[in-house]
Write a protein that holds these residues in place. Structure first.
Motif, short mmCIF file in Angstrom:
data_model
loop_
_atom_site.label_atom_id
_atom_site.label_comp_id
_atom_site.label_asym_id
_atom_site.label_seq_id
_atom_site.Cartn_x
_atom_site.Cartn_y
_atom_site.Cartn_z
N ARG A 1 10.20 7.46 4.09
CA ARG A 1 8.87 7.03 3.68
C ARG A 1 8.08 8.12 2.96
NH1 ARG A 1 6.53 2.56 5.88
NH2 ARG A 1 4.53 3.57 6.37
N VAL A 2 8.68 9.29 2.79
CA VAL A 2 7.98 10.38 2.11
C VAL A 2 8.85 10.94 1.01
CG1 VAL A 2 8.76 12.08 3.82
CG2 VAL A 2 6.76 12.58 2.40
N GLN A 3 8.26 11.11 -0.17
CA GLN A 3 8.91 11.78 -1.30
C GLN A 3 8.07 13.00 -1.64
OE1 GLN A 3 10.11 9.20 -4.61
NE2 GLN A 3 9.69 7.41 -3.33
N THR A 4 8.72 14.15 -1.82
CA THR A 4 8.01 15.40 -2.01
C THR A 4 8.41 16.06 -3.32
OG1 THR A 4 7.95 15.74 0.40
CG2 THR A 4 7.49 17.65 -1.00
N ARG B 1 -0.04 11.25 9.66
CA ARG B 1 -0.83 10.10 10.12
C ARG B 1 -0.93 9.03 9.04
NH1 ARG B 1 -0.07 12.88 13.94
NH2 ARG B 1 1.61 11.34 13.90
N ILE B 2 -1.04 9.44 7.77
CA ILE B 2 -1.07 8.47 6.68
C ILE B 2 0.23 7.68 6.65
CG2 ILE B 2 -1.15 8.19 4.16
CD1 ILE B 2 -2.95 10.68 4.08
N LEU B 3 1.35 8.35 6.95
CA LEU B 3 2.66 7.69 6.94
C LEU B 3 2.75 6.57 7.97
CD1 LEU B 3 5.10 10.70 6.49
CD2 LEU B 3 4.95 8.68 5.01
N GLU B 4 1.88 6.57 8.95
CA GLU B 4 1.87 5.48 9.93
C GLU B 4 1.38 4.18 9.32
OE1 GLU B 4 1.05 8.43 13.77
OE2 GLU B 4 -0.53 7.07 13.05
N HIS B 5 0.79 4.27 8.12
CA HIS B 5 0.26 3.08 7.45
C HIS B 5 0.97 2.75 6.14
CE1 HIS B 5 -3.02 3.26 10.34
NE2 HIS B 5 -3.16 4.54 10.03
N CYS B 6 1.54 3.75 5.47
CA CYS B 6 2.16 3.50 4.17
C CYS B 6 3.03 4.68 3.75
CB CYS B 6 1.10 3.22 3.11
SG CYS B 6 0.02 4.64 2.77
N PRO B 7 3.96 4.47 2.80
CA PRO B 7 4.74 5.59 2.26
C PRO B 7 3.85 6.56 1.49
CG PRO B 7 5.77 3.46 1.75
CD PRO B 7 4.39 3.17 2.28
N VAL B 8 4.32 7.80 1.37
CA VAL B 8 3.53 8.86 0.74
C VAL B 8 4.38 9.58 -0.31
CG1 VAL B 8 2.30 11.05 1.09
CG2 VAL B 8 2.11 9.22 2.79
N LEU C 1 0.84 -1.20 0.00
CA LEU C 1 0.00 0.00 0.00
C LEU C 1 0.88 1.25 0.00
CD1 LEU C 1 -2.84 1.32 0.24
CD2 LEU C 1 -2.56 1.18 2.74
N VAL C 2 0.55 2.19 -0.88
CA VAL C 2 1.22 3.49 -0.91
C VAL C 2 0.15 4.56 -1.08
CG1 VAL C 2 3.38 2.57 -1.85
CG2 VAL C 2 1.62 3.45 -3.41
#
Length: 328
Positions: free
Chosen positions: A223-226, A195-202, A167-168
Motif C-alpha cells: 500500500r506504500v510506494q516510495t 496512520r494515513i495508510l489505515e485509510h488509503c494507499p500512499v 481514495l489515495v
C-alpha cells in the motif's frame, strides 16, 4: 494593504466579473478606509471570503505536541496567513487573479486538544468530517499545520466524510513517517504516513531519512510506494497512481531542499526544488478525479527569516490554483 488591487482584477476567463469597487464620496472616508480587513488568507476583501461563495477553505491547526527535535510548528499557520497577504494574486499561467475566481474562506484556528495526541487527532478528524459534510462545503479544504501528526486526523476525517473508495494519498516529505509507534504514541508526527495508510494507499516523494523498522515495513507493504530523494523520472509513476482517483495531498515542508526551506523542526540535507514540487502539484491536479483536501505542515518560523513563510504561503496558493482552476 494590497487589497485595493483586487478591485481591478480582470475576468478570469470563466465569465465571472470582478467585484465592483465600493462607492466613495470625494473628501470623505468610508469606514472600510479606517480599518484593516479581516485577517484571512491572501488578505482578500469580504466579498471573496464568504462561505457561500468561496470554493477554497483554509483551516489553521496550530498544534505542536509530539515534535521530537526543534519545536515551533504551532506558529506555522499564523506565519503562513501573515505571509500570504504579500503574495501576488495575479498568475501568468492562468492570466488572471485566480483567487477572485474561486474565493477563499479562512476558518478560525482549531483549538488544540492537549489531553493526548490521539485526542487531538480525533478533534482534527471531527472538524474535517464536519466541514466536508456541511452545507455549504468547500471544494478544496487546505489544512495548515502544525506538526505532521495532524495529517492522520485529516485522512480519517476525509474517509469518514466521503468514504475511502478510490481514495489515495500523495505525501511529500523528507521522512518516511512509517513508524507504528514513536516515543510512546501511535499518533506522533513520526507515525503520520502509517496512520494515513489505515485509510488509503500512499505515494511518498522526497524521502531521505528512514529507520530500519520503517524500511522493513515499506518493503513488505503493497500500500506504500516510495520515491527517495534524488530519483528522477518518477512523474509517470505518480500519474498512474493518482489518475482517476480522489487524492489527499499532504506536504511536509521539510520535503523541500533545506537551502530554500530551513524553517522546519527536522531539516534534512538535499530534497526537492521549488520547480519539482510544483510539477508534483500539477500532476496531481491534472490527473486526479478530485482533490478534496490538502495540507501543508511542519513550518517552524524563524524570527527575522521571512522567506520560508512566504514560500509556504505561495505553495498553498499554488495548490489552490492548480486544483480549482483545472476544474474549470
Amino acid at each position: 494593504e494590497r487589497r485595493a488591487e483586487t478591485w481591478a482584477a480582470a475576468e478570469c476567463d470563466i465569465g465571472l466579473p470582478a467585484p465592483a469597487p465600493p462607492p466613495t464620496i470625494p473628501g470623505q472616508m468610508s469606514e472600510s478606509d479606517w480599518f484593516q480587513g479581516e485577517y484571512n488568507f491572501l488578505g482578500l476583501p469580504a466579498e471573496l471570503t464568504q462561505r457561500q461563495r468561496a470554493r477554497a477553505w483554509v483551516l489553521p491547526v496550530p498544534y505542536d505536541a509530539t515534535t521530537s527535535y526543534a519545536p515551533g510548528t504551532r506558529r506555522g499557520p499564523a506565519a503562513i496567513l501573515a505571509a500570504s497577504r504579500e503574495v501576488e494574486q495575479y498568475d501568468r499561467e492562468f492570466d488572471c487573479e485566480p483567487a477572485v475566481a474561486f474565493g477563499v474562506h479562512t476558518l478560525p484556528p482549531l483549538r488544540a486538544e492537549l489531553q493526548s495526541p490521539e485526542a487531538m487527532i480525533e478533534r482534527v478528524a471531527g472538524a474535517v468530517t464536519g466541514l466536508l459534510r456541511g452545507k455549504p462545503a468547500p471544494e478544496l479544504l487546505v489544512v495548515l499545520g502544525g506538526e505532521h501528526s495532524i495529517s492522520a486526523g485529516v485522512a480519517r476525517g476525509l474517509a469518514q466524510a466521503h468514504g475511502a473508495r478510490d481514495l489515495v494519498a500523495v505525501q511529500v516529505d523528507a521522512h518516511a513517517d512509517l513508524r507504528d509507534e514513536y516515543e510512546g504514541s501511535r499518533f506522533s508526527h513520526a507515525c503520520a504516513a502509517r496512520r494515513i495508510l489505515e485509510h488509503c494507499p500512499v505515494f511518498q516523494i522526497g524521502i531521505r531519512n528512514i529507520s530500519l523498522e520503517e524500511e522493513a515495513f515499506r518493503r513488505r507493504s503493497r500500500r506504500v510506494q516510495t520515491v527517495f530523494a534524488g530519483a528522477r523520472n518518477y512523474l509517470p509513476q505518480l500519474r498512474r497512481f493518482v489518475r482517476g482517483k480522489r487524492v489527499y495531498l499532504t506536504v511536509d515542508v521539510d520535503g523541500l531542499d533545506a537551502a530554500i526551506m530551513p524553517a522546519t523542526g527536522t531539516p534534512e540535507p538535499g530534497g526537492l526544488s521549488w520547480a519539482e514540487l510544483l510539477d508534483i502539484v500539477r500532476v496531481v491536479a491534472r490527473e486526479a478525479r478530485a482533490v478534496p483536501v490538502a495540507d501543508v505542515v511542519e513550518l517552524s518560523p524563524v524570527a527575522g527569516l521571512h522567506g520560508p513563510d512566504f514560500l509556504a504561503a505561495r505553495l498553498v496558493y499554488e495548490i489552490m490554483k492548480q486544483v480549482l482552476m483545472r476544474k474549470e
